[in-house]
Design a protein around this motif. Structure first.
Motif, PDB file in Angstrom:
ATOM      1  N   THR A 287       0.815  -1.224   0.000  1.00 10.05           N
ATOM      2  CA  THR A 287       0.000   0.000   0.000  1.00 10.05           C
ATOM      3  C   THR A 287       0.848   1.273   0.000  1.00 10.05           C
ATOM      4  OG1 THR A 287      -1.815  -1.171   1.113  1.00 10.05           O
ATOM      5  CG2 THR A 287      -1.845   1.237   1.182  1.00 10.05           C
ATOM      6  N   PRO A 288       1.819   1.426   0.912  1.00 11.54           N
ATOM      7  CA  PRO A 288       2.632   2.647   0.861  1.00 11.54           C
ATOM      8  C   PRO A 288       3.432   2.785  -0.427  1.00 11.54           C
ATOM      9  CG  PRO A 288       2.877   1.565   2.985  1.00 11.54           C
ATOM     10  CD  PRO A 288       2.152   0.604   2.089  1.00 11.54           C
ATOM     11  N   ARG A 293       5.083   5.713  -4.820  1.00 10.78           N
ATOM     12  CA  ARG A 293       5.841   5.644  -6.066  1.00 10.78           C
ATOM     13  C   ARG A 293       4.985   5.831  -7.304  1.00 10.78           C
ATOM     14  NH1 ARG A 293      10.028   0.556  -5.059  1.00 10.78           N
ATOM     15  NH2 ARG A 293      10.991   1.379  -3.140  1.00 10.78           N
ATOM     16  N   LEU A 294       3.757   5.349  -7.250  1.00 11.77           N
ATOM     17  CA  LEU A 294       2.921   5.391  -8.455  1.00 11.77           C
ATOM     18  C   LEU A 294       1.930   6.550  -8.441  1.00 11.77           C
ATOM     19  CD1 LEU A 294       2.228   1.578  -8.947  1.00 11.77           C
ATOM     20  CD2 LEU A 294       4.060   2.983  -9.904  1.00 11.77           C
ATOM     21  N   LEU A 295       1.409   6.888  -7.262  1.00 12.82           N
ATOM     22  CA  LEU A 295       0.439   7.981  -7.184  1.00 12.82           C
ATOM     23  C   LEU A 295       1.054   9.249  -6.603  1.00 12.82           C
ATOM     24  CD1 LEU A 295      -2.676   5.961  -5.922  1.00 12.82           C
ATOM     25  CD2 LEU A 295      -1.932   6.411  -8.270  1.00 12.82           C
ATOM     26  N   THR A 352      -6.844   2.664  -9.889  1.00 12.33           N
ATOM     27  CA  THR A 352      -6.183   3.123 -11.110  1.00 12.33           C
ATOM     28  C   THR A 352      -5.228   4.261 -10.786  1.00 12.33           C
ATOM     29  OG1 THR A 352      -7.835   4.833 -11.619  1.00 12.33           O
ATOM     30  CG2 THR A 352      -8.310   2.571 -12.360  1.00 12.33           C
ATOM     31  N   GLY A 353      -4.578   4.779 -11.810  1.00 12.30           N
ATOM     32  CA  GLY A 353      -3.652   5.884 -11.640  1.00 12.30           C
ATOM     33  C   GLY A 353      -4.340   7.180 -11.245  1.00 12.30           C
ATOM     34  N   ALA A 354      -5.661   7.229 -11.363  1.00 17.89           N
ATOM     35  CA  ALA A 354      -6.410   8.432 -10.989  1.00 17.89           C
ATOM     36  C   ALA A 354      -6.920   8.355  -9.556  1.00 17.89           C
ATOM     37  CB  ALA A 354      -7.593   8.619 -11.944  1.00 17.89           C
ATOM     38  N   ALA A 355      -6.556   7.318  -8.813  1.00 20.43           N
ATOM     39  CA  ALA A 355      -7.054   7.138  -7.446  1.00 20.43           C
ATOM     40  C   ALA A 355      -6.550   8.244  -6.530  1.00 20.43           C
ATOM     41  CB  ALA A 355      -6.633   5.768  -6.906  1.00 20.43           C
ATOM     42  N   GLY A 356      -7.429   8.699  -5.654  1.00 19.28           N
ATOM     43  CA  GLY A 356      -7.058   9.684  -4.642  1.00 19.28           C
ATOM     44  C   GLY A 356      -7.069   9.052  -3.265  1.00 19.28           C
ATOM     45  N   LYS A 357      -6.780   9.856  -2.244  1.00 19.59           N
ATOM     46  CA  LYS A 357      -6.728   9.317  -0.886  1.00 19.59           C
ATOM     47  C   LYS A 357      -8.054   8.696  -0.465  1.00 19.59           C
ATOM     48  CE  LYS A 357      -5.123  13.168   0.858  1.00 19.59           C
ATOM     49  NZ  LYS A 357      -4.627  14.177   1.833  1.00 19.59           N
ATOM     50  N   GLY A 358      -9.156   9.297  -0.885  1.00 22.02           N
ATOM     51  CA  GLY A 358     -10.466   8.792  -0.509  1.00 22.02           C
ATOM     52  C   GLY A 358     -10.751   7.388  -1.015  1.00 22.02           C
ATOM     53  N   ALA A 477       1.789  -0.077 -16.580  1.00 20.26           N
ATOM     54  CA  ALA A 477       2.164  -1.477 -16.357  1.00 20.26           C
ATOM     55  C   ALA A 477       2.420  -1.731 -14.866  1.00 20.26           C
ATOM     56  CB  ALA A 477       3.403  -1.836 -17.174  1.00 20.26           C
ATOM     57  N   SER A 478       3.024  -0.758 -14.189  1.00 20.71           N
ATOM     58  CA  SER A 478       3.281  -0.903 -12.755  1.00 20.71           C
ATOM     59  C   SER A 478       1.981  -0.948 -11.968  1.00 20.71           C
ATOM     60  CB  SER A 478       4.143   0.261 -12.253  1.00 20.71           C
ATOM     61  OG  SER A 478       5.428   0.230 -12.827  1.00 20.71           O
ATOM     62  N   ILE A 479       1.054  -0.065 -12.312  1.00 22.29           N
ATOM     63  CA  ILE A 479      -0.244  -0.052 -11.618  1.00 22.29           C
ATOM     64  C   ILE A 479      -0.958  -1.393 -11.796  1.00 22.29           C
ATOM     65  CG2 ILE A 479      -2.568   0.953 -11.671  1.00 22.29           C
ATOM     66  CD1 ILE A 479      -1.195   3.657 -12.258  1.00 22.29           C
TER      67      ILE A 479
END
Length: 520
Positions: A287-288, A293-295, A352-358, A477-479
């Motif tokens: 998770t961290p 690294r990605l978000l 996805t790459g558009a994910a936020g903290k919520g 690809a990482s996501i």
């Protein structure tokens, strides 16, 4: 024992266990800082984690023997002092290999605290209330690894990495003083002099478990069996573990009494605890890394993502203990915990790459609830079929399986991440064609943007645009590989659930499960 003294005793010994568990994960967020400050490579710096884990895995299964041999009170207090002194030495280390050595010593002191603390807490409560004791200790087991990254992130935000270790000093001093006052020596049922040191068993244990831990921690970075020392250590691990099992089952005075695994409930609980350890530690690891690294979440914000789930888990732990006391069958609670943790894994696999903290809070609350539902029942299941004299040994083996599960799980997901990244990258690249209008339009727009913002020549702008497109492919690809890794861990939970069929179900109205963890 008065209520105040009982409260102080539980708070003291649980604090000792939490200190140890926090140090299993607090270092993860500081590796790059240590690397730069000490002038070491990231690969060398990762031995700070590996050395601690090796010491933990070696010492945990023999804590029951050592506590009986030297006296539990002295062994517990001595372990706190050793852990605290090693923490001070870690915080003042001047080079990477000195730090690695002190971390190993810290792990030897810390590994002893987990099972010994658990024993002291359980013995402080009468049998009818040991479910509550299990919940209280479970809070430490769960929150320790969970808040490690949060605390580490905060420390790095306000000061240097040295305080990740130095913060243990005042806590260790207070815990030591309170332990001298509060912790009593249990009444021994056998002479300490009759407890012989099993040096052969200890040697096999150090060889087997130590080598296995290095292979698990370092294998992925060293390309597994393509590296000579990984092959050699794998052979040492096999020889050590096989030799350890053979010797401990045949010697008259084993340092680890493996015969307790004849208990079906302990054997099943050990496997399920191994899987639970995989889930606990891989989720704290994945998770961290995914968020940072990605978000590109800040370190402290990443750590705070885990807090709501940890708070919910505290209440669930207490409710779980009460449910056990009320006669709810252990397999029912464990099944629910495994299913909820799978729900967490499935939700995380959809990010996805558009994910936020919520987008993290609900899945991580599910994680907290799932692990909380498993912590107390698995401890109860592990010792439910054991004689009183074997309970401490069974608890120590169960704790070792949790730690091994975490190491195996992280090694597994690291390998899987690398494999799936290559698969997803190849799949994405095959869709990039010079004849595809969407691709050419994206490349042209990026080229114009680079030329306008950076003022680069057309040829340089095209090269830079291609690099940005390649970076986008790598990011996606990482996501996808992290999504797959979460789903893999969840799949392990589902695959382990049929083992519960091997455990006889308690009948309605049966006496509630109580746990005693006497060292003797």
């Amino acid at each position: 024992m008065s209520s105040l003294r009982l409260f102080l005793l539980c708070a003291t010994v649980i604090a000792a266990a939490v200190m140890e568990l926090i140090d299993t994960s607090i270092v993860n967020v500081a590796l790059s800082h240590m690397s730069g400050n000490l002038g070491a490579t990231l690969a060398d710096t990762s031995w700070v984690i590996t050395s601690y884990a090796i010491a933990n895995i070696i010492i945990i299964p023999i804590t029951s023997f050592l506590a009986a041999r030297f006296g539990r009170r002295r062994y517990f207090i001595g372990s706190i002092i050793l852990f605290t002194m090693a923490s001070a030495l870690c915080g003042t280390a001047g080079n990477i290999w000195t730090l690695v050595a002190f971390r190993f010593v810290q792990g030897l002191g810390g590994g002893a605290l987990l099972s010994t603390s658990q024993t002291i807490v359980f013995e402080a409560f009468p049998p009818a209330k040991r479910g509550i004791a299990a919940a209280l200790f479970g809070i430490g087991v769960f929150t320790g690894p969970t808040i490690g990254p949060t605390l580490g992130g905060y420390i790095l935000d306000v000061t240097s990495w040295h305080w990740i270790f130095l913060v243990n000093i005042p806590i260790g001093i207070v815990v030591t003083v309170l332990s001298v006052w509060l912790v009593a020596e249990p009444v021994a049922t056998s002479s300490r002099a009759s407890l012989r040191m099993d040096w052969v068993g200890l040697l096999f244990l150090v060889m087997g478990v130590g080598a296995l831990q290095v292979v698990l921690e370092r294998g992925q970075e060293e390309d597994w069996f393509a590296t000579t020392y990984i092959v050699q250590l794998s052979a040492v691990a096999v020889i050590g573990i096989v030799g350890f099992i053979w010797w401990e089952l045949t010697t008259e005075f084993p340092i680890v009494n493996l015969r307790v695994l004849k208990s079906r409930s302990l054997a099943v609980a050990a496997v399920l605890t191994f899987v639970t350890g995989m889930g606990l530690f891989t989720s704290v690891y994945l998770t961290p890394v995914f968020a940072q690294r990605l978000l590109h979440f800040p370190v402290l914000d990443t750590g705070l993502l885990l807090v709501p789930g940890a708070l919910v888990a505290i209440f669930v732990l207490i409710l779980t203990a009460r449910a056990l006391q009320g006669g709810v069958p252990i397999p029912v609670i464990i099944t629910l915990g495994f299913l909820i943790f799978f729900a967490f894994s499935w939700r995380m696999s959809l990010l996805t790459g558009a994910a936020g903290k919520g987008d993290f809070y609900l899945p991580l609350i599910l994680r907290g609830v799932g692990i909380a539902l498993l912590t107390v029942p698995l401890t109860a299941l592990a010792v439910s079929g054991l004689a009183l004299k074997d309970i401490a040994q069974g608890a120590a083996l169960n704790n070792m399986m949790r730690q091994l599960g975490g190491s195996f799980g992280i090694a597994m997901v690291n390998t899987y991440l690398a494999t799936q990244f290559a698969v997803h990258r190849q799949a994405l690249v095959t869709h990039l064609s010079a004849t595809d209008l969407n691709v050419t339009a994206r490349l042209a727009a990026t080229t114009q943007l680079v030329a306008a913002r950076l003022g680069q020549a057309p040829l340089n702008a095209v090269q830079r645009a291609c690099q940005l497109l390649d970076s986008t492919v790598n990011q996606q690809a990482s996501i996808q590989s992290y999504n797959d890794a979460f789903l893999l861990v969840g799949g392990c939970f589902l695959a382990a659930m049929p083992l519960l069929l091997l455990v006889a179900r308690r009948k309605p109205g049966a006496a509630p499960v109580t746990v005693s963890l006497s060292d003797h």
